[in-house]
Design an enzyme around this catalytic site. Structure first.
Site, PDB file in Angstrom:
ATOM      1  N   CYS A  38      28.377   3.422 -28.124  1.00  0.00           N
ATOM      2  CA  CYS A  38      28.021   2.687 -26.908  1.00  0.00           C
ATOM      3  C   CYS A  38      28.689   1.310 -26.887  1.00  0.00           C
ATOM      4  O   CYS A  38      28.772   0.625 -27.900  1.00  0.00           O
ATOM      5  CB  CYS A  38      26.514   2.525 -26.798  1.00  0.00           C
ATOM      6  SG  CYS A  38      26.001   1.772 -25.228  1.00  0.00           S
ATOM      7  N   CYS A  68      26.075   4.271 -21.856  1.00  0.00           N
ATOM      8  CA  CYS A  68      26.734   5.374 -22.595  1.00  0.00           C
ATOM      9  C   CYS A  68      26.197   6.748 -22.229  1.00  0.00           C
ATOM     10  O   CYS A  68      26.786   7.757 -22.610  1.00  0.00           O
ATOM     11  CB  CYS A  68      26.628   5.146 -24.096  1.00  0.00           C
ATOM     12  SG  CYS A  68      24.943   5.249 -24.760  1.00  0.00           S
TER      13      CYS A  68
END
Length: 185
Positions: A38, A68
């Site tokens: 992420c 993400c």
């Protein structure tokens, strides 16, 4: 390799994609869980918990990160983009403006970023590439330059000529004359 807290935290800090599917990062202070890769701001060590699966994270009350999107398959085209891409592929002559995308419920900057990340070009550049390829095929099939240009969605011969020359290094007419439209395989 033994998965330790330190190793997983380092993978999280380094946005290491090789750990995708191995664990998820849950942030206790925000209640969000993320992929190891992420791009969101990284939490402090003491606020992190590592879990084996997204299912375990949701069961424990964490919600999926909006950046993400850990519940989606990695690198899969999002469903709301698939419809637009399918429409573009079926009609490469169509030009998509930001207004057209917004009318379909798609944020132009989102699709632009996704295309750059996954294809190395913007959505509009992808559309231009399809149009020039469509015109190229028409020329290979014996169409006139004028017919190929206008049938492929170009509004002017000069714009088509410039795009063709940028892509193939020669003007469309010169390509036809030199029979250089045959691509090597």
């Amino acid at each position: 390799m033994q998965l330790t807290f330190e190793l997983m935290y380092a993978a999280c800090l380094n946005k290491d994609t090789s750990f995708e599917g191995v664990f998820v990062t849950a942030v206790k202070t925000t209640g969000i869980f993320c992929r190891p890769s992420c791009t969101a701001r990284k939490p402090k060590k003491e606020n992190v918990e590592f879990l084996a699966t997204a299912d375990e994270a949701t069961t424990r009350g964490f919600r999926a990160c909006k950046i993400c999107r850990p519940l989606e398959k990695l690198n899969e085209t999002p469903a709301h983009f698939k419809a637009i891409v399918t429409e573009l592929l079926s009609n490469p002559q169509q030009k998509w403006s930001d207004k057209d995308l917004l009318a379909k419920g798609i944020e132009p900057s989102q699709i632009r970023r996704w295309f750059v990340k996954h294809h190395g070009m913007t959505f509009q550049a992808f559309g231009r590439q399809l149009r020039i390829n469509d015109a190229h095929k028409k020329l290979q099939d014996g169409a006139s330059v004028t017919h190929a240009a206008f049938e492929s969605g170009y509004e002017s011969l000069s714009g088509f000529g410039d795009a063709f020359k940028n892509q193939f290094g020669v003007s469309p007419r010169r390509a036809i004359e030199n029979n250089s439209l045959i691509l090597s395989e």
